[in-house]
Design a protein around this motif. Sequence first.
Motif, PDB file in Angstrom:
ATOM      1  N   ASN A  98       0.713  -1.197   0.075  1.00  0.00           N
ATOM      2  CA  ASN A  98      -0.056  -0.056   0.017  1.00  0.00           C
ATOM      3  C   ASN A  98       0.831   1.182   0.042  1.00  0.00           C
ATOM      4  O   ASN A  98       0.295   2.390  -0.202  1.00  0.00           O
ATOM      5  N   GLY A  99       2.325   1.160  -0.072  1.00  0.00           N
ATOM      6  CA  GLY A  99       2.869   2.206  -0.242  1.00  0.00           C
ATOM      7  C   GLY A  99       3.013   3.227   0.884  1.00  0.00           C
ATOM      8  O   GLY A  99       3.327   4.392   0.451  1.00  0.00           O
ATOM      9  N   TYR A 100       2.809   3.162   2.144  1.00  0.00           N
ATOM     10  CA  TYR A 100       2.965   4.062   3.213  1.00  0.00           C
ATOM     11  C   TYR A 100       4.002   3.278   4.260  1.00  0.00           C
ATOM     12  O   TYR A 100       4.038   2.236   4.330  1.00  0.00           O
ATOM     13  N   LEU A 101       4.545   4.380   5.081  1.00  0.00           N
ATOM     14  CA  LEU A 101       5.365   3.846   6.213  1.00  0.00           C
ATOM     15  C   LEU A 101       4.789   4.509   7.622  1.00  0.00           C
ATOM     16  O   LEU A 101       4.194   5.525   7.585  1.00  0.00           O
ATOM     17  N   ILE A 102       4.824   3.601   8.661  1.00  0.00           N
ATOM     18  CA  ILE A 102       4.622   4.021   9.994  1.00  0.00           C
ATOM     19  C   ILE A 102       5.831   3.925  10.813  1.00  0.00           C
ATOM     20  O   ILE A 102       6.445   2.904  10.854  1.00  0.00           O
ATOM     21  N   THR A 103       6.095   4.952  11.824  1.00  0.00           N
ATOM     22  CA  THR A 103       7.241   4.894  12.491  1.00  0.00           C
ATOM     23  C   THR A 103       7.239   5.480  13.622  1.00  0.00           C
ATOM     24  O   THR A 103       6.774   6.522  13.829  1.00  0.00           O
ATOM     25  N   PRO A 104       7.854   5.201  14.955  1.00  0.00           N
ATOM     26  CA  PRO A 104       7.602   5.708  16.123  1.00  0.00           C
ATOM     27  C   PRO A 104       8.480   6.950  16.388  1.00  0.00           C
ATOM     28  O   PRO A 104       9.667   6.856  15.797  1.00  0.00           O
ATOM     29  N   MET A 105       8.006   8.055  16.299  1.00  0.00           N
ATOM     30  CA  MET A 105       8.802   9.301  16.640  1.00  0.00           C
ATOM     31  C   MET A 105       8.645  10.093  17.901  1.00  0.00           C
ATOM     32  O   MET A 105       7.726   9.326  18.494  1.00  0.00           O
ATOM     33  N   ALA A 106       9.440  11.109  18.280  1.00  0.00           N
ATOM     34  CA  ALA A 106       9.179  11.773  19.578  1.00  0.00           C
ATOM     35  C   ALA A 106       7.762  12.214  19.749  1.00  0.00           C
ATOM     36  O   ALA A 106       7.416  12.224  20.857  1.00  0.00           O
TER      37      ALA A 106
ATOM     38  N   THR B  12       3.667   8.346   6.990  1.00  0.00           N
ATOM     39  CA  THR B  12       4.088   8.984   5.785  1.00  0.00           C
ATOM     40  C   THR B  12       3.652   8.250   4.664  1.00  0.00           C
ATOM     41  O   THR B  12       3.476   7.461   4.388  1.00  0.00           O
ATOM     42  N   THR B  13       3.426   9.306   3.466  1.00  0.00           N
ATOM     43  CA  THR B  13       2.574   8.937   2.350  1.00  0.00           C
ATOM     44  C   THR B  13       3.750   8.430   1.327  1.00  0.00           C
ATOM     45  O   THR B  13       4.966   8.613   1.446  1.00  0.00           O
ATOM     46  N   GLY B  14       3.281   8.164   0.169  1.00  0.00           N
ATOM     47  CA  GLY B  14       4.499   8.071  -0.942  1.00  0.00           C
ATOM     48  C   GLY B  14       4.512   9.245  -1.884  1.00  0.00           C
ATOM     49  O   GLY B  14       4.833  10.262  -1.122  1.00  0.00           O
ATOM     50  N   VAL B  15       4.272   9.394  -3.040  1.00  0.00           N
ATOM     51  CA  VAL B  15       4.769  10.374  -3.741  1.00  0.00           C
ATOM     52  C   VAL B  15       3.539  11.163  -4.430  1.00  0.00           C
ATOM     53  O   VAL B  15       2.534  10.380  -4.862  1.00  0.00           O
ATOM     54  N   GLU B  16       3.617  12.482  -4.511  1.00  0.00           N
ATOM     55  CA  GLU B  16       2.514  13.185  -5.152  1.00  0.00           C
ATOM     56  C   GLU B  16       3.245  13.973  -6.011  1.00  0.00           C
ATOM     57  O   GLU B  16       4.147  14.739  -5.914  1.00  0.00           O
ATOM     58  N   LEU B  17       2.950  13.873  -7.440  1.00  0.00           N
ATOM     59  CA  LEU B  17       3.571  14.774  -8.373  1.00  0.00           C
ATOM     60  C   LEU B  17       2.704  16.059  -8.751  1.00  0.00           C
ATOM     61  O   LEU B  17       1.642  15.790  -9.420  1.00  0.00           O
TER      62      LEU B  17
END
Length: 410
Positions: free
Chosen positions: A292-300, A306-311
């Motif tokens: 599905n082209g997205y990422l989740i990550t633990p941040m402060a 975060t999404t993929g690419v928008e042109l």
Amino acid sequence: MKFDTFVLGGGMVGVSIAVHLQKRGLSVALVDRKPPGNETSLGNAGLIQREGVYPYAFPRGFGMLLRYALNRSLDVRYHLSAMPKLAPFLCRYWYHSEASRHAAIARSYSTLIEHCVSEHRALVEAAGAGALLRAGGWLKVFRTARKQDAETREAERWNAEYGVPFESLDAARLRQDEPFLHHSLVGALRYTASDSVSDPHALVMAYARHFEQLGGRVLIGDATTLEPHWTVRTQHGRIEARSAIVAMGPWSDTISSALGYRLPLVAKRGYHMHYAAKAGARLNQPVLDVENGYLITPMARGIRLTTGVELGHRDSAATPVQLESIEPIARQMFPLALRLDDKPWLGRRPCTPDMMPIIGPAPRHKDLWFAFGHAHHGLTLGPITGRLIAEMMTGTQPVADPYPFRVDRF
């Protein structure tokens, strides 16, 4: 005020260049319209991608191209109004993404990537920013065995060609490592040699403070006032230097074009949002949902999605359609709770059609240097770019061959 050099751009690349030049004995000013780390470097996924020897290519399969053409993909969307301007760039991007050309690009690109973790760790230690760094890699997770098998074959190739280590996780091992991910996932790949950070903005700020501790100056200024040989206007007045480095990410072509350089730079746009995790849930490492082209990550601040690419046009208004589309899918994969940001953050990745950054001296101006076009790997390649530029400018043996990244290759 007079300096040996000034760096235009306060993102990860610009700050890293400033640090490396200052510690080699030059007097350096770092100039940007905002304090360091407040543009593209603020909103990335926080990955230092040792596995990223093959930069992100343009898809060439008919089915994928058709899906993108219909503008129904979750990982890539486009603004129709921007296509006439972007079409020549995309054609060149597609050309360089052919398998043999992409492999040749990887052979050059890998000479930077192989140093990305070690160079970051050296700066992290010098800046006292160890609390921001996470070792242990990151995960690609899969919903189908077919996709996992395909990605595993690719990881095996990267390992054979460039020594990129990885480990394969079955569903049981994945549940052990990340018990709050949805149990329908069939497995994962972990790229073990990569690092990640819990706050990219804080890391840039830590490097900037280190730069100041070395004697450098951080100044708010207007890069568009750059004039040969070399001056720029700041809040402290116009400053002078023997040399100048343009490291302004997606805005670099504003300066380079004013000086007569026609460099093919396009901004891939992307979004992020922070979320609280539901009570008791935790995420231990960055996780990419490959299908599905997205990422989740633990941040402060919380869990960053975060999404993929928008042109689209670089500076057009935000249209976070991708974020709205993937948020329900992300909530199904991990128990996200409330949004923590007032609105989605929009960032811009500076990209060249051959997927490699522009690093080196400007061919028609003495003592002008370019360092931009790092695409998805600005955080990853900032410190090694800083070292390479500093070595070239001071006449010492460069850590990597700069020829593939030269300005005049276009």
